[in-house]
Design a protein around this motif. Structure first.
Motif, PDB file in Angstrom:
ATOM      1  N   LEU A  77      -7.665  11.706 -15.661  1.00  0.00           N
ATOM      2  CA  LEU A  77      -7.503  12.216 -14.298  1.00  0.00           C
ATOM      3  C   LEU A  77      -6.782  11.206 -13.408  1.00  0.00           C
ATOM      4  CD1 LEU A  77     -10.902  14.072 -13.821  1.00  0.00           C
ATOM      5  CD2 LEU A  77      -8.623  15.089 -14.098  1.00  0.00           C
ATOM      6  N   VAL A  78      -6.996   9.935 -13.649  1.00  0.00           N
ATOM      7  CA  VAL A  78      -6.244   8.892 -12.929  1.00  0.00           C
ATOM      8  C   VAL A  78      -4.750   9.086 -13.191  1.00  0.00           C
ATOM      9  CG1 VAL A  78      -5.717   6.410 -12.859  1.00  0.00           C
ATOM     10  CG2 VAL A  78      -8.098   7.176 -12.827  1.00  0.00           C
ATOM     11  N   GLU A 121      -6.499  19.891 -10.271  1.00  0.00           N
ATOM     12  CA  GLU A 121      -7.298  20.131  -9.056  1.00  0.00           C
ATOM     13  C   GLU A 121      -8.619  20.808  -9.414  1.00  0.00           C
ATOM     14  OE1 GLU A 121      -6.620  18.603  -6.209  1.00  0.00           O
ATOM     15  OE2 GLU A 121      -4.924  17.831  -7.371  1.00  0.00           O
ATOM     16  N   VAL A 122      -8.563  21.777 -10.306  1.00  0.00           N
ATOM     17  CA  VAL A 122      -9.786  22.441 -10.766  1.00  0.00           C
ATOM     18  C   VAL A 122     -10.647  21.439 -11.541  1.00  0.00           C
ATOM     19  CG1 VAL A 122     -10.691  24.267 -12.288  1.00  0.00           C
ATOM     20  CG2 VAL A 122      -8.697  24.716 -10.822  1.00  0.00           C
ATOM     21  N   CYS A 153     -14.358   7.196  -2.923  1.00  0.00           N
ATOM     22  CA  CYS A 153     -13.165   7.456  -2.122  1.00  0.00           C
ATOM     23  C   CYS A 153     -13.567   8.367  -0.966  1.00  0.00           C
ATOM     24  CB  CYS A 153     -12.072   8.131  -2.956  1.00  0.00           C
ATOM     25  SG  CYS A 153     -10.642   8.630  -1.963  1.00  0.00           S
ATOM     26  N   PRO A 154     -13.438   7.886   0.269  1.00  0.00           N
ATOM     27  CA  PRO A 154     -13.840   8.697   1.418  1.00  0.00           C
ATOM     28  C   PRO A 154     -12.907   9.878   1.688  1.00  0.00           C
ATOM     29  CG  PRO A 154     -12.803   6.671   2.166  1.00  0.00           C
ATOM     30  CD  PRO A 154     -12.941   6.566   0.663  1.00  0.00           C
ATOM     31  N   MET A 155     -11.708   9.863   1.109  1.00  0.00           N
ATOM     32  CA  MET A 155     -10.739  10.917   1.379  1.00  0.00           C
ATOM     33  C   MET A 155     -10.781  12.054   0.360  1.00  0.00           C
ATOM     34  SD  MET A 155      -7.613   8.513   2.643  1.00  0.00           S
ATOM     35  CE  MET A 155      -6.609   9.868   3.216  1.00  0.00           C
ATOM     36  N   ALA A 156     -11.499  11.867  -0.741  1.00  0.00           N
ATOM     37  CA  ALA A 156     -11.586  12.912  -1.770  1.00  0.00           C
ATOM     38  C   ALA A 156     -12.319  14.124  -1.206  1.00  0.00           C
ATOM     39  CB  ALA A 156     -12.313  12.369  -2.997  1.00  0.00           C
ATOM     40  N   LYS A 157     -12.082  15.265  -1.812  1.00  0.00           N
ATOM     41  CA  LYS A 157     -12.728  16.520  -1.412  1.00  0.00           C
ATOM     42  C   LYS A 157     -12.508  16.813   0.072  1.00  0.00           C
ATOM     43  CE  LYS A 157     -16.892  17.125  -2.578  1.00  0.00           C
ATOM     44  NZ  LYS A 157     -18.317  16.920  -2.804  1.00  0.00           N
ATOM     45  N   PRO A 174      -9.452   8.693  -9.604  1.00  0.00           N
ATOM     46  CA  PRO A 174      -9.225   9.896 -10.416  1.00  0.00           C
ATOM     47  C   PRO A 174      -9.032  11.163  -9.584  1.00  0.00           C
ATOM     48  CG  PRO A 174     -11.551   9.367 -10.389  1.00  0.00           C
ATOM     49  CD  PRO A 174     -10.848   8.256  -9.649  1.00  0.00           C
ATOM     50  N   TYR A 175      -9.323  11.100  -8.291  1.00  0.00           N
ATOM     51  CA  TYR A 175      -9.185  12.279  -7.446  1.00  0.00           C
ATOM     52  C   TYR A 175      -7.775  12.449  -6.890  1.00  0.00           C
ATOM     53  CZ  TYR A 175     -14.206  12.429  -7.826  1.00  0.00           C
ATOM     54  OH  TYR A 175     -15.466  12.492  -8.334  1.00  0.00           O
ATOM     55  N   PHE A 176      -7.016  11.363  -6.836  1.00  0.00           N
ATOM     56  CA  PHE A 176      -5.659  11.428  -6.316  1.00  0.00           C
ATOM     57  C   PHE A 176      -4.606  10.903  -7.284  1.00  0.00           C
ATOM     58  CE2 PHE A 176      -8.150  11.261  -2.336  1.00  0.00           C
ATOM     59  CZ  PHE A 176      -7.699  12.436  -1.763  1.00  0.00           C
ATOM     60  N   GLY A 177      -5.022  10.185  -8.328  1.00  0.00           N
ATOM     61  CA  GLY A 177      -4.063   9.631  -9.276  1.00  0.00           C
ATOM     62  C   GLY A 177      -3.052   8.752  -8.581  1.00  0.00           C
ATOM     63  N   ASP A 178      -1.783   8.864  -8.954  1.00  0.00           N
ATOM     64  CA  ASP A 178      -0.774   7.959  -8.411  1.00  0.00           C
ATOM     65  C   ASP A 178      -0.430   8.245  -6.945  1.00  0.00           C
ATOM     66  OD1 ASP A 178       0.632  10.287  -8.809  1.00  0.00           O
ATOM     67  OD2 ASP A 178       2.196   9.395 -10.030  1.00  0.00           O
ATOM     68  N   LYS A 179      -0.898   9.349  -6.389  1.00  0.00           N
ATOM     69  CA  LYS A 179      -0.657   9.629  -4.969  1.00  0.00           C
ATOM     70  C   LYS A 179      -1.370   8.600  -4.088  1.00  0.00           C
ATOM     71  CE  LYS A 179      -0.119  14.614  -5.420  1.00  0.00           C
ATOM     72  NZ  LYS A 179      -0.744  15.913  -5.137  1.00  0.00           N
TER      73      LYS A 179
END
Length: 190
Positions: A77-78, A121-122, A153-157, A174-179
C-alpha cells in the motif's frame, strides 16, 4: 646478439605476463564492483524503507506470521500497488485461516475485502480497520525480536486520522503512498 635477443624475449614475456595479470585484476575488480552494485540494488529493491527487510518475531509463531504478512501488505500500500496489495492480502488471509488466533474472524473479513480488489482506495479503507486489529494483536503478544511501531497520520480518512504498524520508526505512509509518503508520526513503540 644472441644474448640481446634472449634478453628482449625475456623482457617481452615479462611485459606480456604483467599486462595479462593487470587485465585479470581489472576484470576481477570490475566483477567485484558489479557484484557490489547488484547487492546495493537488491538491498534498495526491498522497499524504500528498512522495514521491508526487517521481520519481527513473537513468542507465538502464528502471531509472527500474521504480523509479518500484514507488514508486507502495508508495504504494498505504501507503493500504491493494488495488485501487489491484493496478493499480499491473499497471503495474509491464508495465514489467518491456518491460525487459532482469537478474533481472527474480524481480521479475515477486512483482509478478504482487500484481497478482492486492486483499487487501493478500497483496500486502504479495510486496511485502517485491520491496522487497529493488528495493533491489539501485537500488544496482547510477546515480541521477542525486532521492534514494532504504531504510526499515525492525522490526514488519513479525510482528516479523521488513521494508524498502521511498522517495523521501522521511519514514516512510510500506506494511506497516501508517494503522494504524502512521510506524512505521519510514531505514536508508540510496541
Amino acid at each position: 646478439m644472441k644474448n640481446l635477443t634472449n634478453t628482449l624475449l625475456i623482457a617481452l614475456t615479462i611485459s606480456i605476463a604483467f599486462a595479462c595479470k593487470k587485465n585479470d585484476q581489472a576484470a576481477e575488480n570490475e566483477e567485484h564492483m558489479d557484484h557490489q552494485e547488484q547487492m546495493d540494488h537488491s538491498t534498495m529493491d526491498h522497499g524504500t524503507d528498512s522495514e521491508s527487510t526487517a521481520a519481527v518475531s513473537f513468542e507465538n509463531m502464528e502471531v509472527s506470521h500474521v504480523i509479518n504478512s500484514y507488514l508486507d501488505l502495508k508495504d504494498a500500500l505504501v507503493e500504491t500497488d493494488g495488485e501487489k496489495a491484493k496478493n499480499e492480502a491473499s497471503e495474509l488471509l491464508l495465514a489467518l485461516e491456518k491460525s487459532n488466533l482469537e478474533g481472527k474472524e474480524a481480521m479475515e473479513a477486512e483482509v478478504k475485502n482487500i484481497s478482492e480488489t486492486t483499487d487501493t482506495e478500497v483496500q486502504r479503507t479495510s486496511f485502517d480497520v485491520l491496522s487497529n486489529q493488528m495493533a491489539e494483536l501485537a500488544k496482547a503478544s510477546v515480541l521477542t525480536e525486532g521492534k514494532l511501531y504504531k504510526q499515525y497520520c492525522p490526514m488519513a480518512k479525510n482528516n479523521e486520522g488513521a494508524f498502521w504498524l511498522s517495523a521501522s520508526n521511519e514514516i512510510r505512509n500506506p494511506y497516501f503512498g508517494d503522494k504524502m509518503l512521510k506524512c505521519g508520526s510514531v505514536e508508540e513503540e510496541i
